[in-house]
Design a protein around this motif. Structure first.
Motif, mmCIF file in Angstrom:
data_model
loop_
_atom_site.group_PDB
_atom_site.id
_atom_site.type_symbol
_atom_site.label_atom_id
_atom_site.label_comp_id
_atom_site.label_asym_id
_atom_site.label_seq_id
_atom_site.Cartn_x
_atom_site.Cartn_y
_atom_site.Cartn_z
ATOM 1 N N ILE A 1 -15.527 -16.411 3.646
ATOM 2 C CA ILE A 1 -14.689 -15.566 4.497
ATOM 3 C C ILE A 1 -13.226 -15.658 4.078
ATOM 4 C CG2 ILE A 1 -13.831 -15.263 6.860
ATOM 5 C CD1 ILE A 1 -16.619 -16.184 7.784
ATOM 6 N N LEU A 2 -12.770 -16.849 3.750
ATOM 7 C CA LEU A 2 -11.353 -17.083 3.486
ATOM 8 C C LEU A 2 -10.855 -16.425 2.201
ATOM 9 C CD1 LEU A 2 -8.763 -18.839 4.231
ATOM 10 C CD2 LEU A 2 -9.633 -20.380 2.491
ATOM 11 N N ILE A 3 -11.543 -16.630 1.103
ATOM 12 C CA ILE A 3 -11.029 -16.169 -0.186
ATOM 13 C C ILE A 3 -10.932 -14.640 -0.252
ATOM 14 C CG2 ILE A 3 -11.450 -16.147 -2.673
ATOM 15 C CD1 ILE A 3 -12.409 -19.033 -2.392
ATOM 16 N N VAL B 1 -7.441 -12.490 -0.723
ATOM 17 C CA VAL B 1 -7.296 -11.454 -1.754
ATOM 18 C C VAL B 1 -6.908 -10.126 -1.119
ATOM 19 C CG1 VAL B 1 -8.578 -10.086 -3.455
ATOM 20 C CG2 VAL B 1 -8.817 -12.553 -3.405
ATOM 21 N N ARG B 2 -7.500 -9.829 0.011
ATOM 22 C CA ARG B 2 -7.189 -8.574 0.707
ATOM 23 C C ARG B 2 -5.712 -8.519 1.105
ATOM 24 N NH1 ARG B 2 -9.438 -6.636 6.428
ATOM 25 N NH2 ARG B 2 -8.804 -4.495 6.222
ATOM 26 N N TYR B 3 -5.214 -9.589 1.702
ATOM 27 C CA TYR B 3 -3.814 -9.592 2.123
ATOM 28 C C TYR B 3 -2.852 -9.747 0.949
ATOM 29 C CZ TYR B 3 -5.460 -9.511 6.882
ATOM 30 O OH TYR B 3 -6.070 -9.131 8.044
ATOM 31 N N SER B 4 -3.274 -10.431 -0.103
ATOM 32 C CA SER B 4 -2.438 -10.527 -1.304
ATOM 33 C C SER B 4 -2.283 -9.157 -1.956
ATOM 34 C CB SER B 4 -3.045 -11.496 -2.312
ATOM 35 O OG SER B 4 -3.110 -12.786 -1.788
ATOM 36 N N LEU C 1 -1.435 -15.344 -6.977
ATOM 37 C CA LEU C 1 -1.096 -15.592 -5.573
ATOM 38 C C LEU C 1 -2.330 -15.937 -4.746
ATOM 39 C CD1 LEU C 1 1.109 -15.597 -3.390
ATOM 40 C CD2 LEU C 1 0.576 -13.188 -3.000
ATOM 41 N N SER C 2 -3.414 -15.202 -4.948
ATOM 42 C CA SER C 2 -4.608 -15.484 -4.148
ATOM 43 C C SER C 2 -5.224 -16.832 -4.517
ATOM 44 C CB SER C 2 -5.640 -14.366 -4.312
ATOM 45 O OG SER C 2 -6.084 -14.290 -5.635
ATOM 46 N N THR C 3 -5.131 -17.208 -5.785
ATOM 47 C CA THR C 3 -5.639 -18.528 -6.179
ATOM 48 C C THR C 3 -4.815 -19.632 -5.543
ATOM 49 O OG1 THR C 3 -6.450 -17.632 -8.265
ATOM 50 C CG2 THR C 3 -6.148 -20.013 -8.140
ATOM 51 N N LEU C 4 -3.510 -19.484 -5.573
ATOM 52 C CA LEU C 4 -2.626 -20.485 -4.975
ATOM 53 C C LEU C 4 -2.860 -20.601 -3.469
ATOM 54 C CD1 LEU C 4 -0.199 -22.435 -5.353
ATOM 55 C CD2 LEU C 4 1.260 -20.483 -4.832
ATOM 56 N N LEU C 5 -2.873 -19.463 -2.773
ATOM 57 C CA LEU C 5 -3.067 -19.494 -1.322
ATOM 58 C C LEU C 5 -4.460 -19.992 -0.945
ATOM 59 C CD1 LEU C 5 -1.322 -16.164 -0.276
ATOM 60 C CD2 LEU C 5 -0.460 -18.489 -0.013
#
Length: 137
Positions: A30-32, A36-39, A121-125
């Motif tokens: 759910i999180l990843i 990605v969606r918000y990034s 960004l998505s990998t970092l977050l």
């Protein structure tokens, strides 16, 4: 049929896996894609669905694996060994990241630079969020 098999595999995993593994896996699933969606929304202004983000994450994970398999299979039987040190490790890491970002480019239909930014960004977050979630289990 694909969704039936996916649902069956998920149910088997829920039944056999320990509770903490099931909760961590569920939160990752759910999180990843949510990150990605918000990034993607933050970086490009495009609003994508959860399903598109999930497909982008899946393709971004498959392409580096295919790149490594291609590298290993092309060197198989030649007697060549791969040593990851110095400049070689930097080139390998950049190629691995390029294959990862290419998954976002293909699945989201963006240019390569925004795809690289979204991937980074998505990998970092996601890594920060996963460390936070893992501290609870």
């Amino acid at each position: 049929m694909f969704y039936l098999l996916l649902t069956l595999a998920g149910l088997i995993f829920i039944i056999w896996a320990p509770l903490n593994v099931t909760l961590i896996t569920g939160s990752i699933l759910i999180l990843i894609p949510t990150v990605v969606r918000y990034s993607t929304k933050l970086m490009t202004g495009f609003d994508i669905s959860f399903g598109e983000a999930f497909k982008a994450v899946a393709l971004s994970l498959i392409l580096p694996i295919l790149a490594v398999l291609w590298l290993v299979s092309s060197l198989a039987g030649t007697g060549t060994t791969i040593e990851f040190s110095g400049v070689g490790s930097l080139i390998f890491s950049l190629g691995f990241f390029a294959a990862y970002a290419l998954g976002y480019k293909i699945s989201l239909g963006l240019d390569f630079k925004p795809s690289m930014a979204i991937a980074a960004l998505s990998t970092l977050l996601s890594a920060v969020a996963l460390m936070f979630i893992r501290s609870f289990f």
